[in-house]
Design a protein around this motif. Sequence first.
Motif, PDB file in Angstrom:
ATOM      1  N   ASP A 235       0.847  -1.199   0.000  1.00 32.17           N
ATOM      2  CA  ASP A 235       0.000   0.000   0.000  1.00 32.17           C
ATOM      3  C   ASP A 235       0.876   1.240   0.000  1.00 32.17           C
ATOM      4  O   ASP A 235       1.880   1.276   0.709  1.00 32.17           O
ATOM      5  N   VAL A 236       0.503   2.208  -0.748  1.00 35.37           N
ATOM      6  CA  VAL A 236       1.184   3.497  -0.644  1.00 35.37           C
ATOM      7  C   VAL A 236       0.141   4.574  -0.390  1.00 35.37           C
ATOM      8  O   VAL A 236      -0.977   4.507  -0.896  1.00 35.37           O
ATOM      9  N   THR A 237       0.517   5.524   0.443  1.00 32.65           N
ATOM     10  CA  THR A 237      -0.372   6.651   0.708  1.00 32.65           C
ATOM     11  C   THR A 237      -0.006   7.766  -0.242  1.00 32.65           C
ATOM     12  O   THR A 237       1.156   8.152  -0.350  1.00 32.65           O
ATOM     13  N   GLU A 238      -0.987   8.229  -0.949  1.00 31.50           N
ATOM     14  CA  GLU A 238      -0.771   9.350  -1.854  1.00 31.50           C
ATOM     15  C   GLU A 238      -1.677  10.477  -1.427  1.00 31.50           C
ATOM     16  O   GLU A 238      -2.598  10.288  -0.641  1.00 31.50           O
ATOM     17  N   TYR A 239      -1.391  11.640  -1.938  1.00 29.27           N
ATOM     18  CA  TYR A 239      -2.179  12.798  -1.531  1.00 29.27           C
ATOM     19  C   TYR A 239      -2.806  13.470  -2.742  1.00 29.27           C
ATOM     20  O   TYR A 239      -2.120  13.762  -3.717  1.00 29.27           O
ATOM     21  N   LEU A 240      -4.087  13.650  -2.632  1.00 32.82           N
ATOM     22  CA  LEU A 240      -4.778  14.443  -3.642  1.00 32.82           C
ATOM     23  C   LEU A 240      -4.775  15.885  -3.149  1.00 32.82           C
ATOM     24  O   LEU A 240      -5.061  16.148  -1.986  1.00 32.82           O
ATOM     25  N   VAL A 241      -4.390  16.776  -4.026  1.00 34.56           N
ATOM     26  CA  VAL A 241      -4.338  18.190  -3.647  1.00 34.56           C
ATOM     27  C   VAL A 241      -5.482  18.918  -4.320  1.00 34.56           C
ATOM     28  O   VAL A 241      -5.595  18.950  -5.549  1.00 34.56           O
ATOM     29  N   TYR A 242      -6.347  19.456  -3.487  1.00 34.03           N
ATOM     30  CA  TYR A 242      -7.467  20.230  -4.003  1.00 34.03           C
ATOM     31  C   TYR A 242      -7.264  21.687  -3.637  1.00 34.03           C
ATOM     32  O   TYR A 242      -6.541  22.015  -2.693  1.00 34.03           O
ATOM     33  N   ALA A 243      -7.934  22.538  -4.368  1.00 35.88           N
ATOM     34  CA  ALA A 243      -7.965  23.951  -3.977  1.00 35.88           C
ATOM     35  C   ALA A 243      -9.416  24.375  -3.883  1.00 35.88           C
ATOM     36  O   ALA A 243     -10.257  23.955  -4.678  1.00 35.88           O
ATOM     37  N   ALA A 244      -9.699  25.154  -2.856  1.00 35.62           N
ATOM     38  CA  ALA A 244     -11.004  25.805  -2.756  1.00 35.62           C
ATOM     39  C   ALA A 244     -10.749  27.274  -3.073  1.00 35.62           C
ATOM     40  O   ALA A 244     -10.328  28.037  -2.200  1.00 35.62           O
ATOM     41  N   PRO A 245     -10.935  27.683  -4.343  1.00 32.28           N
ATOM     42  CA  PRO A 245     -10.512  29.032  -4.767  1.00 32.28           C
ATOM     43  C   PRO A 245     -11.072  30.155  -3.899  1.00 32.28           C
ATOM     44  O   PRO A 245     -10.388  31.142  -3.648  1.00 32.28           O
ATOM     45  N   TRP A 246     -12.281  29.951  -3.387  1.00 36.70           N
ATOM     46  CA  TRP A 246     -12.890  31.020  -2.583  1.00 36.70           C
ATOM     47  C   TRP A 246     -12.203  31.208  -1.239  1.00 36.70           C
ATOM     48  O   TRP A 246     -12.409  32.195  -0.560  1.00 36.70           O
ATOM     49  N   GLN A 247     -11.382  30.227  -0.852  1.00 33.81           N
ATOM     50  CA  GLN A 247     -10.678  30.346   0.434  1.00 33.81           C
ATOM     51  C   GLN A 247      -9.237  30.788   0.243  1.00 33.81           C
ATOM     52  O   GLN A 247      -8.558  31.110   1.202  1.00 33.81           O
ATOM     53  N   VAL A 248      -8.777  30.750  -1.015  1.00 28.50           N
ATOM     54  CA  VAL A 248      -7.381  31.093  -1.276  1.00 28.50           C
ATOM     55  C   VAL A 248      -7.198  32.579  -1.013  1.00 28.50           C
ATOM     56  O   VAL A 248      -7.965  33.419  -1.490  1.00 28.50           O
ATOM     57  N   LYS A 249      -6.148  32.887  -0.236  1.00 27.24           N
ATOM     58  CA  LYS A 249      -5.938  34.292   0.163  1.00 27.24           C
ATOM     59  C   LYS A 249      -5.237  35.056  -0.957  1.00 27.24           C
ATOM     60  O   LYS A 249      -5.731  36.034  -1.472  1.00 27.24           O
ATOM     61  N   ASP A 250      -4.036  34.596  -1.311  1.00 29.45           N
ATOM     62  CA  ASP A 250      -3.229  35.300  -2.298  1.00 29.45           C
ATOM     63  C   ASP A 250      -2.913  34.293  -3.399  1.00 29.45           C
ATOM     64  O   ASP A 250      -1.999  33.483  -3.280  1.00 29.45           O
ATOM     65  N   ALA A 251      -3.726  34.343  -4.448  1.00 27.55           N
ATOM     66  CA  ALA A 251      -3.633  33.312  -5.485  1.00 27.55           C
ATOM     67  C   ALA A 251      -2.255  33.312  -6.148  1.00 27.55           C
ATOM     68  O   ALA A 251      -1.712  32.249  -6.452  1.00 27.55           O
ATOM     69  N   TYR A 252      -1.685  34.488  -6.347  1.00 30.66           N
ATOM     70  CA  TYR A 252      -0.395  34.549  -7.037  1.00 30.66           C
ATOM     71  C   TYR A 252       0.697  33.897  -6.189  1.00 30.66           C
ATOM     72  O   TYR A 252       1.460  33.055  -6.659  1.00 30.66           O
ATOM     73  N   ARG A 253       0.706  34.269  -4.906  1.00 29.83           N
ATOM     74  CA  ARG A 253       1.700  33.705  -4.002  1.00 29.83           C
ATOM     75  C   ARG A 253       1.481  32.192  -3.852  1.00 29.83           C
ATOM     76  O   ARG A 253       2.425  31.398  -3.896  1.00 29.83           O
ATOM     77  N   THR A 254       0.229  31.798  -3.684  1.00 28.68           N
ATOM     78  CA  THR A 254      -0.096  30.383  -3.540  1.00 28.68           C
ATOM     79  C   THR A 254       0.386  29.598  -4.756  1.00 28.68           C
ATOM     80  O   THR A 254       1.011  28.543  -4.628  1.00 28.68           O
ATOM     81  N   ALA A 255       0.117  30.139  -5.939  1.00 26.63           N
ATOM     82  CA  ALA A 255       0.517  29.452  -7.170  1.00 26.63           C
ATOM     83  C   ALA A 255       2.029  29.330  -7.246  1.00 26.63           C
ATOM     84  O   ALA A 255       2.558  28.277  -7.605  1.00 26.63           O
ATOM     85  N   SER A 256       2.750  30.411  -6.876  1.00 31.20           N
ATOM     86  CA  SER A 256       4.208  30.376  -6.995  1.00 31.20           C
ATOM     87  C   SER A 256       4.814  29.395  -5.991  1.00 31.20           C
ATOM     88  O   SER A 256       5.848  28.793  -6.253  1.00 31.20           O
ATOM     89  N   LEU A 257       4.164  29.213  -4.838  1.00 32.33           N
ATOM     90  CA  LEU A 257       4.670  28.256  -3.857  1.00 32.33           C
ATOM     91  C   LEU A 257       4.287  26.824  -4.212  1.00 32.33           C
ATOM     92  O   LEU A 257       5.049  25.883  -3.983  1.00 32.33           O
ATOM     93  N   MET A 258       3.100  26.663  -4.756  1.00 32.97           N
ATOM     94  CA  MET A 258       2.577  25.313  -5.006  1.00 32.97           C
ATOM     95  C   MET A 258       3.160  24.696  -6.277  1.00 32.97           C
ATOM     96  O   MET A 258       3.389  23.483  -6.318  1.00 32.97           O
ATOM     97  N   ALA A 259       3.372  25.516  -7.300  1.00 37.10           N
ATOM     98  CA  ALA A 259       3.768  24.978  -8.603  1.00 37.10           C
ATOM     99  C   ALA A 259       4.999  24.068  -8.527  1.00 37.10           C
ATOM    100  O   ALA A 259       4.977  22.965  -9.085  1.00 37.10           O
ATOM    101  N   PRO A 260       6.084  24.468  -7.827  1.00 33.61           N
ATOM    102  CA  PRO A 260       7.257  23.582  -7.799  1.00 33.61           C
ATOM    103  C   PRO A 260       6.969  22.249  -7.106  1.00 33.61           C
ATOM    104  O   PRO A 260       7.509  21.218  -7.503  1.00 33.61           O
ATOM    105  N   VAL A 261       6.143  22.285  -6.086  1.00 33.59           N
ATOM    106  CA  VAL A 261       5.837  21.048  -5.363  1.00 33.59           C
ATOM    107  C   VAL A 261       4.990  20.130  -6.235  1.00 33.59           C
ATOM    108  O   VAL A 261       5.177  18.921  -6.275  1.00 33.59           O
TER     109      VAL A 261
END
Lengths: 419, 587
Positions: free
Chosen positions: B92-118
């Motif tokens: 078994d392997v544990t994987e992670y699904l990453v969702y975004a709730a756009p209405w809760q995102v504070k700073d979309a630009y910053r969030t995108a720049s931090l999330m994209a590399p990961v």
Amino acid sequence: MRRNIRSIKLRGIDPWIALAFIALLCIGVVMVYSASAVYGYDYYGNPYYIAQREIIWAGLAAVALAVVIQIDYHRLQRLALPFFLIAMAMLAIVLVPHLGHASHGARRWFSLGAGITIEPSEVVKLAAIIYLAAWLAGKGERVRDFQAGFVPFSLIVGMIAVLIVKQPDLGTTIVVTATLFSMFFMAGANGRHLAALLFGSSVVGWTLAHSSSYRFNRLTAFMNPWKDPTGVGYHTVQALLALGSGGLMGVGLGNSIEKHVLPAPYTDSILAVIGEEWGLMGTAVILLLFMVIAYRGMRVAVTAPDMFGRLLAAGVTSWITFQAVLNFAVITSSVPFTGVPLPFISYGGSSLVITVVALGVLLNISRQTNGEGFARRSTHNGRGDGRSRLSRALDHALPSLHAERPAIRVARAGRERTR
Amino acid sequence: MLNTRAAAPSRARPVAPRRTRPAAATATTRPFIVLALMLACAAGLAARLVFWQVLQHPHLSALAAAQHADLTVQAPMRGQIFDAQGNLLATDVTEYLVYAAPWQVKDAYRTASLMAPVLHEDQRQVYQLLTQNDSITLLAPPLNAQSGQQVRNLALPGIILEPVIRRDYPEGSTAAQLLGYADIHLHGQYGLEASYDRLLSGTAGLRSVLKDTAGNTIHVGSLGDTPAQNGADLHLTLDGTVQGLVEDELHKAVLQHHADGGTIIVMDPRTGSVLGMASEPAFNPNRYWKYPYGNLVNPATQWIYEPGSTMKVLTMAAGLDSHVITPQSALDDTGAFRIADVTIRNWCLCAFGMETMTQVLQHSANVGASWVAQRLGVQRFYHYMRLFHVGQPTGIDLPNESPGLLPLPGDKSWSIVNLYTNSFGQGVAITPMRLITSIGAIANHGVMMKPQIVHQIVYGGRIITRRPVIAGRVVSAATAHTLTNMLVHSAVDGEAQMALVPGYNIAAKTGTSNVPDGHGGYLKNVTIGSTVAYAPAFHPRFIALVIINHPRDTIWGSMSAAPVIHNLFQELFMYYHIAPNPSALHP
């Protein structure tokens, strides 16, 4: 009042009332902590937040009690009217926006800053009892008179009731009205007048209940709280779940789960938390403690040296008892929901202090009673007048009470001479 | 009346004092009435308290518990599957699904720049997903545990991480049909994943978390948790090395002969342990959804075919064991054997003349096998077929095993011709597993072992080791020895010679199966080539069955399957450190 604490004279006070009060206050401090820890943690990051304030208030109340016990209640007779007028003025002013502090959809409080609020309706309770006791004592036999007794009484009660209902605070209105009615009754009011008053106030109450959707919803919720357990029936249902979860012995101190969801767990609903944590054992003990105060308070009322003292003692006893009974009735869903604090137990700053001050007045009266009159007369009347066997047993069990009384009588005689 | 009324007001006043009780009496009586009222209220309330706290206690406490106890299911880890060497086949392997709730995102630009590399996604694309008008949106394919932790550490508002457990097969398509797969709901499908689904699944734990009515977790002690019981680990008899050899050889053979597919099973005849089992076409259980249904089933246990000449081993065993023949019994093979209106011919449509039983095996003569069947008779032949469990499942711990088809005397589809066709493996359909198990009895001195694939089950710290299970004694040890000797001799210079490895005694028998056309006949030029062999013949360590399905360059099992046995055995001798036998028949 420059005596130090050592010289406070407690001799002659009714020990049963005092012990019941101390027990209730201690239970209150512990249970306020238990019921408020979650709220304190969630809102202030400190589970002791409310409990710390409760201890400060309890300390203040104890100091106030110690002071009031020393003040001869007869002094209140002269202060009755000004005190009453000030209280009524506060009650009126609190309704003015910007001056009164609104919370939970009601405008009941004065904010003194630093989170301390004063509830004028609590002050009015005591002021009205003192004033009415003085007024009724002054009327004497004319209380029975329609124009001299019924009409002014109705006006006074009506005025107080309207101002408190405006806040809106139906529970306090009921407690105040019932207390003043019972004082009027004990003062010797005409039975027909009382019947008319009861009928009239019932009509007013019924109309009021239907006048506001807030009240009517609560009324229907009481009939069947399970119909809308998440809406109007929420508070009732959660209180019953808490009570019912407790069972006979309770889930143990601090283990209440309902306090997380119960509205006002450390104020108006604290009995439900007690019921959950201590079970029937806890609620029954508290009910018993209030009945001890009721019985001993009425005993004080009957044996008080004068009419003012009798009515004042009866008024204070009625207030405390009625408020406790109403709180029990609400929590057990025996009457429509209305929020009143459980005397001495609920957290509630100024309310606690005022109630304790009233108890101090009662204890002061108890120091000046002629205990024998009550006991003897009752014995002669047999059980036909509602005197229980228990009371007689208590009389025998506490011979020291009777032994101390002559000294008090002498003191009282001295005072009466000076007046 | 009138008078009375008129007089009433004047009489009222004197009466009034009489109605008024003495003040002293009122002063004591009325407080008692009020007190009585209070005590009555208290009595009523006490009754109410008893009602709610005692009589309604069970009901209300259950309601309260139901309101607060939010049972969260603690998913158990599905049991792992290991081969005999302890190599991980399924985990078994544990994987992670990453969702975004756009209405809760504070700073979309910053969030995108931090999330994209990961996420290893384009920053602009992430930004677009974060700003679109959607309540919730999946940002990227499932992340591994490390990336999931990185996302968790970023702790960005509006980014939701959901762990999912996925079944992973580290060896890819290795033993795919044997293992089966667990679907996205972790339900076992096919193979061991299906047959051991309940054991592998374990028991879900229940964690009752207290919730307030808004659904927030209440941070107090939890109520009666039952921890998840992880699934059992399976340790297979399957040898990873053997499995690798088997798969390589099968793949080479299928390619070489342009075959439709094939199956190889390698077993230890002494214990019934399956050492290797592979079939083509296979599938990758990590991506099972990409394959047609036909690839998912396990041909070794679920597919039946007419075994052809390999069946002659069983016929000969029956003949020897019932003493109707000896290895030296001889017949005159005229190339035709006539029963009723049917003539049985040899595969080469030729006559072998006078031949001994060993030579019948060597020539793989249908006429000779029919002759044995004739000598056995219906009773004895089918008695032995039943002993060999032909037409019955082996009972291997794999799902949906086919029992095969063997029309018996008395059946509608049976006629006397079946006796003779059955003797050389026609008119009977069995699974490869059945055939290797039955012939394994000859290798194992006459005792048939039940095939097993799971050696150990490790469950909650307990280890259950499977013991070999005897399916029954089929023939005497003497018969088994005699027949093995015949098979060893007949292989040399016989049809099975391409299976042999110099220096080793190998008992082998080839087979060429015809494929029924569905109209009572057989397809032309479509055959299934097979060879069954075990070695070292008299002290066998392994038995293997190789089946090549529809080889295009040759129709004969001796050409397609026998060389696979040769390659396989050569490597198995090395792997098991079996030294050549100087006195071997095949130098």
